[in-house]
Design a protein around this motif. Structure first.
Motif, mmCIF file in Angstrom:
data_model
loop_
_atom_site.group_PDB
_atom_site.id
_atom_site.type_symbol
_atom_site.label_atom_id
_atom_site.label_comp_id
_atom_site.label_asym_id
_atom_site.label_seq_id
_atom_site.Cartn_x
_atom_site.Cartn_y
_atom_site.Cartn_z
ATOM 1 N N TYR A 9 0.769 -1.334 0.214
ATOM 2 C CA TYR A 9 -0.068 0.156 0.268
ATOM 3 C C TYR A 9 0.660 1.476 0.010
ATOM 4 O O TYR A 9 1.667 1.338 0.945
ATOM 5 N N GLU B 61 -4.179 12.039 1.790
ATOM 6 C CA GLU B 61 -4.465 11.513 2.707
ATOM 7 C C GLU B 61 -5.302 12.622 3.583
ATOM 8 O O GLU B 61 -4.404 14.262 3.917
ATOM 9 N N PHE C 19 1.509 -2.241 8.535
ATOM 10 C CA PHE C 19 1.403 -1.392 9.127
ATOM 11 C C PHE C 19 3.145 -0.213 9.101
ATOM 12 O O PHE C 19 3.573 -0.726 8.002
ATOM 13 N N ARG D 32 0.400 3.687 11.634
ATOM 14 C CA ARG D 32 -0.380 3.467 10.561
ATOM 15 C C ARG D 32 -0.777 2.259 10.251
ATOM 16 O O ARG D 32 0.157 1.221 10.250
ATOM 17 N N PHE E 5 -2.966 -0.486 7.955
ATOM 18 C CA PHE E 5 -3.700 -0.576 6.468
ATOM 19 C C PHE E 5 -4.974 -0.950 6.202
ATOM 20 O O PHE E 5 -4.283 -2.282 7.184
ATOM 21 N N SER E 6 -6.947 -0.406 6.242
ATOM 22 C CA SER E 6 -6.818 -1.522 5.722
ATOM 23 C C SER E 6 -6.992 -2.000 4.460
ATOM 24 O O SER E 6 -8.313 -3.006 4.360
ATOM 25 N N SER F 43 -6.802 3.998 5.829
ATOM 26 C CA SER F 43 -6.120 3.326 7.057
ATOM 27 C C SER F 43 -6.034 3.900 8.012
ATOM 28 O O SER F 43 -6.325 4.636 8.304
ATOM 29 N N ARG G 44 -4.842 5.240 12.262
ATOM 30 C CA ARG G 44 -3.648 6.307 13.034
ATOM 31 C C ARG G 44 -3.674 6.568 13.949
ATOM 32 O O ARG G 44 -4.523 6.629 14.467
ATOM 33 N N THR H 87 -8.717 8.534 11.216
ATOM 34 C CA THR H 87 -9.397 7.337 10.223
ATOM 35 C C THR H 87 -8.588 8.171 9.140
ATOM 36 O O THR H 87 -8.939 9.367 8.720
#
Length: 211
Positions: A37, A42, A138, A168, A170-171, A176, A178, A203
């Motif tokens: 990722y 962001e 992560f 962080r 990551f989904s 993601s 934090r 988020t």
């Protein structure tokens, strides 16, 4: 000559074994996987707490935008936080039992809101296997920058230096989560410094990444 032959007889088995291992394993290859990722634009929505002050606790909401130049370097171009403050029992007792005024100087460092900007360095990225059924990606990062803090004081605009670290999780490619733990060192006067720690969960929504 005799000593040389004796020494060679001792070394020969070891040399043969080493040669056999080299033939079986002609070389080793170390591979580092690319990040799965990547971040680009962001948008952060966060909630957190200002836990340190003895007279109040602040519950904050934060909005921020970060531009990622690379996998390891980013600029949090802007962040803004508003604090909803709740008096502690100590402050309530002082006002009730000792008739301390709510406008007393001791209470005037209460944070109302903060805006700032930071540089972010993310040197660590990894993944964890959870019960051999899923993999978590992560990264860990450090950040530092500047903040303008608004306090309860009439002339309450104060500069601050913000330092901290975060993690962080990551989904997926777009979302993601934090955890940021930072401290704003607020220059409250000629000889006064106030530390304003912040613990925040957020988020993040990622836009424009190529992967």
């Amino acid at each position: 000559m005799r000593y040389a032959l004796l020494l060679l007889s001792f070394l020969a088995p070891g040399l043969a074994l080493a040669q056999a291992e080299a033939l079986e394993n002609p070389g080793t290859v170390s591979a580092i996987q690319e990040r799965q990722y990547r971040m680009h634009h962001e948008l952060l929505l966060g909630v957190g707490v200002l836990p340190a002050d003895a007279y109040y606790k602040g519950f904050i909401g934060t909005v921020g935008y970060t531009y990622h130049f690379s996998d390891t370097f980013a600029w949090q171009v802007g962040r803004g936080s508003y604090s909803y403050n709740v008096n502690t029992s100590l402050r309530t007792q002082l006002e009730r039992d000792f008739e301390v005024s709510p406008t007393d100087t001791a209470f005037q460092d209460e944070i109302q809101w903060m805006v700032g900007s930071d540089l972010i360095w993310s040197p660590l990225y990894g993944k964890l296997a959870v019960l051999n059924s899923s993999v978590l990606h992560f990264e860990a990062f450090l950040l530092g920058g500047g903040t303008v803090v608004k306090t309860e004081r009439q002339d309450g605009f104060r500069p601050a230096v913000n330092l901290g670290l975060g993690v962080r999780l990551f989904s997926g490619k777009t979302v993601s989560f934090r955890l940021d733990v930072t401290n704003n060192v607020v220059f409250a006067g000629a000889s006064r410094i106030i530390n304003v720690p912040v613990v925040q969960l957020g988020t993040s929504f990622n836009f424009g990444a190529t992967e």
